[in-house]
Design a protein around this motif. Structure first.
Motif, PDB file in Angstrom:
ATOM      1  N   GLY B  18       0.818  -1.202   0.000  1.00 52.90           N
ATOM      2  CA  GLY B  18       0.000   0.000   0.000  1.00 52.90           C
ATOM      3  C   GLY B  18       0.852   1.252   0.000  1.00 52.90           C
ATOM      4  N   GLY B  19       2.108   1.127   0.428  1.00 53.06           N
ATOM      5  CA  GLY B  19       3.030   2.240   0.341  1.00 53.06           C
ATOM      6  C   GLY B  19       2.958   3.221   1.493  1.00 53.06           C
ATOM      7  N   LEU B  20       2.215   2.889   2.560  1.00 51.29           N
ATOM      8  CA  LEU B  20       2.145   3.825   3.678  1.00 51.29           C
ATOM      9  C   LEU B  20       3.153   3.432   4.755  1.00 51.29           C
ATOM     10  N   ALA B  21       4.073   4.334   5.027  1.00 54.01           N
ATOM     11  CA  ALA B  21       5.046   4.052   6.074  1.00 54.01           C
ATOM     12  C   ALA B  21       4.397   4.273   7.440  1.00 54.01           C
ATOM     13  N   LEU B  22       3.587   5.301   7.527  1.00 55.74           N
ATOM     14  CA  LEU B  22       2.931   5.619   8.798  1.00 55.74           C
ATOM     15  C   LEU B  22       1.481   5.992   8.534  1.00 55.74           C
ATOM     16  N   GLN B  23       0.631   5.416   9.351  1.00 59.00           N
ATOM     17  CA  GLN B  23      -0.775   5.764   9.226  1.00 59.00           C
ATOM     18  C   GLN B  23      -1.343   5.985  10.622  1.00 59.00           C
ATOM     19  N   VAL B  24      -1.838   7.184  10.865  1.00 54.94           N
ATOM     20  CA  VAL B  24      -2.432   7.523  12.157  1.00 54.94           C
ATOM     21  C   VAL B  24      -3.887   7.869  11.894  1.00 54.94           C
ATOM     22  N   ARG B  25      -4.763   7.183  12.630  1.00 53.90           N
ATOM     23  CA  ARG B  25      -6.183   7.413  12.380  1.00 53.90           C
ATOM     24  C   ARG B  25      -6.888   7.845  13.649  1.00 53.90           C
ATOM     25  N   ASP B  26      -7.429   9.044  13.625  1.00 51.61           N
ATOM     26  CA  ASP B  26      -8.320   9.503  14.686  1.00 51.61           C
ATOM     27  C   ASP B  26      -7.702   9.337  16.076  1.00 51.61           C
ATOM     28  N   LEU B  27      -6.482   9.798  16.209  1.00 51.24           N
ATOM     29  CA  LEU B  27      -5.733   9.594  17.447  1.00 51.24           C
ATOM     30  C   LEU B  27      -6.044  10.689  18.467  1.00 51.24           C
TER      31      LEU B  27
END
Lengths: 269, 264
Positions: B18-27
């Motif tokens: 997917g190519g995402l190194a970092l994914q932060v969701r609704d933190l």
């Protein structure tokens, strides 16, 4: 998961601790001078006043100096364990704890590695101290020096875990003097390190009861018996159990979702 | 023996497709009753350079602490290279390199000893750690200083050692928390330059936290964090254009000044 990476991690943590110890000669000297002052000055001076009658595990009447050597061994480990565990969270050293905890290994394993490393450092200190005491004339049976090794490991883990545990809920850790006054001194003085329990009972029944409940007393007795090639099963069992409980609590305290990190934050912003 | 972090290369390639190194969701995160982060969401692609820009106290260090799982009593989701930091901590941790705000090197140990320690913490055999350390030190121009005690290095050199250390285990994401604090102008420029090169040449994603606007280049992606909220996310030059101001400094003032003087 393969075993080798775990061993590499352990080796790395231990060798770092030993290297740091070698580089901090003043720390080594301080750790050595403290018990030696007790041995040469305090014990020599109190020999007359506090002569110790024949008591287990000793086979004959002994000099006071002989009596306090195992207690001083415990003292070396107590200071070392506290210092090493607490220093990880001191302001300037806060970083070293962070570096340790970004490792992908589970946190319990990292803390056990760390405790083992600081225990080894204290074992080195203990043997240097015992060598000096030997030269001074306080000599235990040669095999006794081997027997104490496992007891030193247990004691090292006990005091190290206690230090870690304290670091999780004492907020003002910058103040080592506070820990000295409220933890190290009471643990040391209210134990059988300096006087046998029966003698404390003659003085004060209350103090005797506290000393008997003090886990440090059990650790010192465990070391004392081992040094004379004897097994004090009760002391060993209690020491091991206390150590496991403290270790468990310390690991729990460093759990990222409940322990000190959550409450204190990580400094910075 | 490649050690713990790369023992599951297959997972890595699969998960990072997917190519995402970092994914932060609704933190969201609070210290006690004080909210520090409020529904922060962001994503950084592999090999991307992103600046986390915010005044002191914006929540930058807290965000980093949560990503590195120093603590995680929080709401929301954080994934590193596709791995959840809470439930797949081992894999996630193996893919992060960190340069902390405070210096964290052992001053009395040599550069090589510091790096060897870090290698061991990632489960590397001594020989492998040594080889990687040499390569990383050469890259930051400190090959000669291998045996030097860290205490004898300058501030800029120490930071470069920390970057070499952060990259030793070949992470996919490098977090730098105000890495230029206390450095002179030349060292600061070198460090910014070096971080950009890492992204371009190695495909490492970099999240660079700072409160210094002059470290941002026009083409950099900027995430503006203020009082625990993400106020803007986009290229610096686009941000300037969108807000109709002349410089990023003005744009920044506008964004963090919102609360005092709300703009329409």
């Amino acid at each position: 998961m393969p075993l080798m990476p775990w061993l590499h991690c352990l080796r790395g943590v231990v060798s770092r601790e030993l290297l740091r110890f070698l580089h901090q000669r003043s720390r080594f000297l301080a750790a050595l001078v403290r018990p030696l002052v007790w041995l040469f000055v305090f014990a020599a001076g109190f020999r007359m006043a506090l002569g110790v009658a024949m008591t287990e595990p000793y086979q004959t009447y002994i000099l006071y100096e002989v009596y306090i050597v195992p207690g001083l061994v415990g003292m070396i480990q107590l200071f070392n364990g506290m210092q090493s565990s607490l220093s990880m969270v001191y302001d300037r050293e806060m970083g070293s704890m962070r570096v340790l905890l970004v490792s992908p290994f589970p946190r319990w394993y990292l803390l056990v590695c760390k405790l083992l490393a600081s225990t080894l450092v204290s074992v080195v200190q203990v043997y240097v101290f015992l060598a000096i005491a030997w030269w001074y004339g306080i000599q235990a049976p040669p095999l006794g020096y081997l027997w104490i090794l496992p007891t030193l490991v247990v004691t090292g883990f006990m005091v190290g875990s206690l230090g870690l545990l304290l670091s999780t809920f004492v907020r003002q850790l910058e103040n080592f003097a506070g820990i000295m006054n409220f933890v190290i001194f009471p643990m040391f003085f209210l134990s059988s390190a300096l006087y046998p329990l029966w003698r404390i009972r003659e003085g004060s029944y209350l103090v005797y009861q506290i000393a008997a409940l003090n886990p440090f007393t059990q650790a010192v007795e465990m070391i004392r018996f081992a040094l004379y090639e004897r097994v004090n099963l009760e002391a060993i069992l209690i020491s091991v159990m206390v150590t496991l409980v403290l270790l468990g609590l310390a690991i729990l305290g460093y759990n990222p979702s409940r322990g000190m990190m959550a409450r204190k934050g990580g400094g910075g912003d | 023996m490649s050690g713990l972090p790369v023992s599951d290369r297959d997972d890595l390639s699969r998960n990072e497709e997917g190519g995402l190194a970092l994914q932060v969701r609704d933190l969201s995160f609070a210290y006690g009753d004080t909210p520090v982060l409020a529904s922060v969401s962001l994503a950084i692609a592999a090999g991307e350079f992103a600046v986390l820009l915010g005044p002191n106290g914006a929540g930058k260090t807290t965000l980093f602490s949560l990503i590195t799982r120093l603590h995680d009593r929080r709401r929301g989701e954080i994934r590193i290279g596709g791995f959840d930091v809470r439930h797949q901590a081992v894999q996630a941790h193996a893919r992060i390199g960190v340069v902390f705000q405070q210096p964290t090197l052992d001053l009395d140990l040599s550069v090589a000893q510091n790096l060897a320690y870090h290698g061991a913490l990632h489960g590397m055999a001594p020989r492998e750690a040594r080889a990687r350390a040499e390569a990383q030190l050469a890259r930051v121009g400190l090959a000669e200083q291998r045996r030097t005690r860290v205490r004898q290095l300058s501030g800029g050199q120490r930071r470069r050692v920390e970057i070499a250390r952060g990259l030793l285990h070949e992470p996919r994401l490098l977090l730098l928390d105000e890495p230029t604090v206390g450095l002179d102008v030349g060292s600061r420029r070198d460090l910014v330059e070096h971080a950009h090169r890492l992204c371009a040449e190695e495909g490492v994603a970099v999240l660079w936290a700072t409160h210094l606007i002059d470290e941002v280049r026009p083409a950099d992606r900027v995430l503006v964090l203020h009082r625990g909220r993400l106020r803007a996310d986009g290229r610096a030059e686009e941000l300037v254009a969108r807000l109709g101001v002349d410089t990023l400094g003005e744009a920044f003032d506008r964004l963090v000044g919102e609360e005092e003087a709300p703009c329409p």
